[in-house]
Scaffold this motif. Structure first.
Motif, PDB file in Angstrom:
ATOM      1  N   ASP A 113       0.907  -1.359  -0.017  1.00 28.54           N
ATOM      2  CA  ASP A 113      -0.016  -0.019  -0.046  1.00 28.54           C
ATOM      3  C   ASP A 113       0.860   1.542   0.088  1.00 28.54           C
ATOM      4  OD1 ASP A 113      -2.241  -1.466  -0.213  1.00 28.54           O
ATOM      5  OD2 ASP A 113      -2.717  -1.382   2.047  1.00 28.54           O
ATOM      6  N   THR A 114       1.912   1.293   0.704  1.00 35.44           N
ATOM      7  CA  THR A 114       2.942   2.317   0.597  1.00 35.44           C
ATOM      8  C   THR A 114       3.307   2.591  -0.706  1.00 35.44           C
ATOM      9  OG1 THR A 114       3.299   2.028   2.764  1.00 35.44           O
ATOM     10  CG2 THR A 114       5.124   3.299   1.737  1.00 35.44           C
ATOM     11  N   GLN A 115       3.862   1.644  -1.577  1.00 35.97           N
ATOM     12  CA  GLN A 115       4.359   1.761  -2.522  1.00 35.97           C
ATOM     13  C   GLN A 115       3.306   2.059  -3.790  1.00 35.97           C
ATOM     14  OE1 GLN A 115       5.450  -2.469  -3.197  1.00 35.97           O
ATOM     15  NE2 GLN A 115       7.679  -2.017  -3.228  1.00 35.97           N
ATOM     16  N   PHE A 116       2.186   1.560  -3.624  1.00 38.02           N
ATOM     17  CA  PHE A 116       1.013   1.936  -4.293  1.00 38.02           C
ATOM     18  C   PHE A 116       0.666   3.550  -4.229  1.00 38.02           C
ATOM     19  CE2 PHE A 116      -3.827   1.489  -4.886  1.00 38.02           C
ATOM     20  CZ  PHE A 116      -3.722   0.938  -6.420  1.00 38.02           C
ATOM     21  N   ASN A 117       0.873   4.065  -3.056  1.00 36.18           N
ATOM     22  CA  ASN A 117       0.445   5.492  -3.021  1.00 36.18           C
ATOM     23  C   ASN A 117       1.493   6.631  -3.012  1.00 36.18           C
ATOM     24  OD1 ASN A 117      -2.550   5.861  -1.780  1.00 36.18           O
ATOM     25  ND2 ASN A 117      -1.657   3.927  -1.115  1.00 36.18           N
TER      26      ASN A 117
END
Length: 176
Positions: free
Chosen positions: A25-29
């Motif tokens: 989710d961190t990479q995604f955002n």
């Protein structure tokens, strides 16, 4: 719905999900820079475009004086060398999205599209009516459907660029 278009929609959506499902989710955002969208925002934009396309097609179907217009090469929208500014209505939120949340939103917008298209008694009417598309101009309604998968292909390319430029592949960043 035309089976070939349906196949293209499914194939492109599957490719999109493959590109994002292994991201944290961190990479995604993560934004590549302050002036760019995160991968999550690119995907949210795709949801908004699909929902807006349904609204545009529905509006076009209701127009009495709507006339047939020249067909366009909607595949040209895939070309990322041509910058297109998203209209405000399809600009993504600045929210933090989980990958799963976006996958669910993508599934929901696709169900809305296919359900809507299945309600059209005579799909040939889609060729006879048109609505102005913000990036392409006056566009027959059937090409509004067709452009959805080309638009997704364009943004899959953008997602790959973000992943490459940010070194976002799952094996290059420590556990997020």
């Amino acid at each position: 719905m035309n089976q070939l278009i349906n196949d293209h929609l499914c194939e492109t959506r599957n490719n999109l999900v493959e590109e994002i499902k292994s991201l944290s989710d961190t990479q995604f955002n993560a934004k590549p820079d302050t002036n760019s969208w995160s991968i999550a925002q690119v995907c949210h934009h795709l949801v908004l475009v699909e929902e807006s396309s349904v609204k545009a097609i529905a509006w076009g179907l209701k127009q009495v004086d709507n006339k047939q217009t020249e067909r366009k090469n909607v595949q040209l929208i895939v070309d990322r060398t041509k910058k297109i500014t998203a209209p405000k209505i399809v600009e993504p939120a600045e929210d933090f999205f989980t990958v799963q949340q976006i996958i669910e939103l993508l599934d929901d917008s696709r169900k809305k599209l296919t359900t809507f298209l299945d309600t059209i008694e005579d799909p040939s009417i889609l060729v006879e009516k048109s609505v102005k598309h913000p990036a392409i101009g006056e566009l027959p309604l059937d090409q509004w459907v067709e452009q959805i998968h080309f638009h997704e292909q364009r943004h899959i390319g953008q997602i790959k660029e973000i992943k490459d430029s940010s070194k976002l592949s799952t094996n290059e960043l420590p556990g997020d």
